[in-house]
Design a protein around this motif. Sequence first.
Motif, PDB file in Angstrom:
ATOM      1  N   ILE A 105      -7.613  39.110  -4.772  1.00  0.00           N
ATOM      2  CA  ILE A 105      -8.828  39.704  -4.194  1.00  0.00           C
ATOM      3  C   ILE A 105      -8.645  40.018  -2.716  1.00  0.00           C
ATOM      4  N   GLY A 106      -8.059  39.101  -1.956  1.00  0.00           N
ATOM      5  CA  GLY A 106      -7.801  39.352  -0.535  1.00  0.00           C
ATOM      6  C   GLY A 106      -6.862  40.531  -0.354  1.00  0.00           C
ATOM      7  N   THR A 107      -5.841  40.603  -1.184  1.00  0.00           N
ATOM      8  CA  THR A 107      -4.913  41.732  -1.126  1.00  0.00           C
ATOM      9  C   THR A 107      -5.632  43.038  -1.418  1.00  0.00           C
ATOM     10  N   ALA A 128      -7.321  39.281  14.169  1.00  0.00           N
ATOM     11  CA  ALA A 128      -6.861  38.030  14.767  1.00  0.00           C
ATOM     12  C   ALA A 128      -6.944  36.942  13.709  1.00  0.00           C
ATOM     13  N   VAL A 129      -6.052  35.978  13.805  1.00  0.00           N
ATOM     14  CA  VAL A 129      -6.067  34.830  12.888  1.00  0.00           C
ATOM     15  C   VAL A 129      -5.792  33.582  13.712  1.00  0.00           C
ATOM     16  N   ALA A 136      -3.479  31.759   5.885  1.00  0.00           N
ATOM     17  CA  ALA A 136      -3.812  33.141   6.260  1.00  0.00           C
ATOM     18  C   ALA A 136      -2.621  33.827   6.919  1.00  0.00           C
ATOM     19  N   VAL A 137      -1.945  33.124   7.823  1.00  0.00           N
ATOM     20  CA  VAL A 137      -0.773  33.702   8.490  1.00  0.00           C
ATOM     21  C   VAL A 137       0.270  34.102   7.453  1.00  0.00           C
ATOM     22  N   GLU A 138       0.544  33.220   6.503  1.00  0.00           N
ATOM     23  CA  GLU A 138       1.529  33.520   5.464  1.00  0.00           C
ATOM     24  C   GLU A 138       1.070  34.683   4.574  1.00  0.00           C
ATOM     25  N   PHE A 139      -0.219  34.730   4.254  1.00  0.00           N
ATOM     26  CA  PHE A 139      -0.767  35.829   3.458  1.00  0.00           C
ATOM     27  C   PHE A 139      -0.545  37.162   4.167  1.00  0.00           C
ATOM     28  N   TYR A 140      -0.900  37.234   5.448  1.00  0.00           N
ATOM     29  CA  TYR A 140      -0.759  38.491   6.193  1.00  0.00           C
ATOM     30  C   TYR A 140       0.711  38.879   6.355  1.00  0.00           C
ATOM     31  N   ARG A 141       1.556  37.907   6.657  1.00  0.00           N
ATOM     32  CA  ARG A 141       2.992  38.198   6.783  1.00  0.00           C
ATOM     33  C   ARG A 141       3.564  38.721   5.461  1.00  0.00           C
ATOM     34  N   SER A 142       3.065  38.200   4.341  1.00  0.00           N
ATOM     35  CA  SER A 142       3.581  38.634   3.036  1.00  0.00           C
ATOM     36  C   SER A 142       3.301  40.112   2.777  1.00  0.00           C
ATOM     37  N   HIS A 143       2.357  40.667   3.513  1.00  0.00           N
ATOM     38  CA  HIS A 143       2.030  42.086   3.371  1.00  0.00           C
ATOM     39  C   HIS A 143       2.650  42.943   4.470  1.00  0.00           C
ATOM     40  N   GLY A 144       3.524  42.335   5.262  1.00  0.00           N
ATOM     41  CA  GLY A 144       4.232  43.090   6.293  1.00  0.00           C
ATOM     42  C   GLY A 144       3.568  43.096   7.652  1.00  0.00           C
ATOM     43  N   ALA A 145       2.478  42.372   7.821  1.00  0.00           N
ATOM     44  CA  ALA A 145       1.809  42.323   9.127  1.00  0.00           C
ATOM     45  C   ALA A 145       2.656  41.511  10.103  1.00  0.00           C
ATOM     46  N   GLN A 146       2.652  41.937  11.342  1.00  0.00           N
ATOM     47  CA  GLN A 146       3.419  41.269  12.390  1.00  0.00           C
ATOM     48  C   GLN A 146       2.490  40.739  13.466  1.00  0.00           C
TER      49      GLN A 146
END
Length: 167
Positions: A105-107, A128-129, A136-146
């Motif tokens: 759902i978040g994705t 921001a996180v 959350a950090v791991e979730f965003y990184r898994s989608h390529g966010a830096q």
Amino acid sequence: MSNHTRPDVVIREAATDDVDDLVRLVRELARYEKEPQSAVATAEHFRDALFPREGSPAAYAHVAERDGAVVAMAVWFTTFSTWTGRPGLWLEDLFVEPSQRGLGIGTALLAQLARICAERDWTRLEWAVLDWNTPAVEFYRSHGAQPQDDWTTFRLTGEALHRLGGT
């Protein structure tokens, strides 16, 4: 509408009927972030910001429904980059009820916001996180966010804001 999750999940723009659910989810997020006392926004605040009687909205929201119930939200607003000369999107809050996590759902919500940026030729999707929020950090990184480690977010509120503003 988009659906990158299960057949029983629908991602859609929030409507006025969703305001109470948005307030509920924001309060759940505030509890999760260990600041329940800070979530003072009311349903009226959300109605005025998202669905004003006059003028443009101050913010926008998308919700995720599962089996007819709102279980997640993304609240966002537009930004502007002087470097690119084009708008971007600032994700203020993304929250999925704990019992609904791990279902994509978040994705799906994040993908919808990325799609909005791409369709409108906006150059950035930012947020921001909290540093301690490892999931959350791991979730965003898994989608390529830096992470933007070279930047520090500053905030003026309360007395300091009024003092600087001379009010």
